[in-house]
Design a protein around this motif. Structure first.
Motif, PDB file in Angstrom:
ATOM      1  N   LYS A  41      76.316  20.554  28.873  1.00 30.07           N
ATOM      2  CA  LYS A  41      75.540  21.535  28.099  1.00 30.07           C
ATOM      3  C   LYS A  41      76.064  21.638  26.676  1.00 30.07           C
ATOM      4  CE  LYS A  41      73.379  24.851  31.139  1.00 30.07           C
ATOM      5  NZ  LYS A  41      73.313  26.267  31.525  1.00 30.07           N
ATOM      6  N   THR A  45      73.948  20.679  23.353  1.00 37.00           N
ATOM      7  CA  THR A  45      73.749  21.692  22.316  1.00 37.00           C
ATOM      8  C   THR A  45      74.285  21.210  20.980  1.00 37.00           C
ATOM      9  OG1 THR A  45      73.902  23.439  23.974  1.00 37.00           O
ATOM     10  CG2 THR A  45      74.215  24.093  21.682  1.00 37.00           C
ATOM     11  N   ASP A  48      71.885  18.689  19.541  1.00 37.90           N
ATOM     12  CA  ASP A  48      70.698  19.360  19.000  1.00 37.90           C
ATOM     13  C   ASP A  48      70.989  19.991  17.646  1.00 37.90           C
ATOM     14  OD1 ASP A  48      69.193  18.644  21.194  1.00 37.90           O
ATOM     15  OD2 ASP A  48      69.379  20.602  22.193  1.00 37.90           O
TER      16      ASP A  48
END
Length: 105
Positions: A41, A45, A48
C-alpha cells in the motif's frame, strides 16, 4: 431545550452520521494488515504521489513557458510601438526646428 441552543434534530443526526462515516474510514485505514500488505500500500501510494507530482510539475513548466512567451511577445510589441512613437516625435521636432529656422531667416 436543544432548539434554544441552536441544535436541531437534523443537525444532531447529520453529526452522528458524519461521525460514523469518519469512524468507518479510520477503521479501514488502521485495521491490522500484514507487513507485506502495508508495504505494498505504501509503495502504491508513493508511486501515485510521484506520478501526480511529476504531472503537476510538467503542467506548471508548460504554463510558465507559455506565460513567458506571451510576455516576450507583448514586450516586443510595446517596444516597437515606443520606438515608432519616438521616431515620429523626432521627425515632428526636426520639422518644427526647420520651420523655426526658415521663419528666422
Amino acid at each position: 431545550m436543544d432548539e434554544e441552543r441552536g441544535f436541531s434534530a437534523k443537525s444532531v443526526f447529520l453529526s452522528f452520521l458524519l461521525g460514523g462515516i469518519v469512524g468507518a474510514g479510520l477503521a479501514l485505514i488502521l485495521a491490522p494488515q500484514s507487513g507485506r500488505e502495508t508495504r505494498t500500500k505504501i509503495k502504491e501510494t508513493a508511486e501515485d504521489v510521484k506520478e501526480k507530482a511529476t504531472s503537476y510539475i510538467k503542467e506548471a513548466k508548460e504554463k510558465i513557458a507559455s506565460t513567458l512567451d506571451k510576455a516576450k511577445e507583448t514586450l516586443e510589441e510595446k517596444k516597437s510601438a515606443i520606438t515608432k512613437a519616438v521616431e515620429a516625435g523626432k521627425e515632428v521636432y526636426e520639422k518644427e526646428l526647420s520651420k523655426d529656422k526658415e521663419q528666422e531667416s
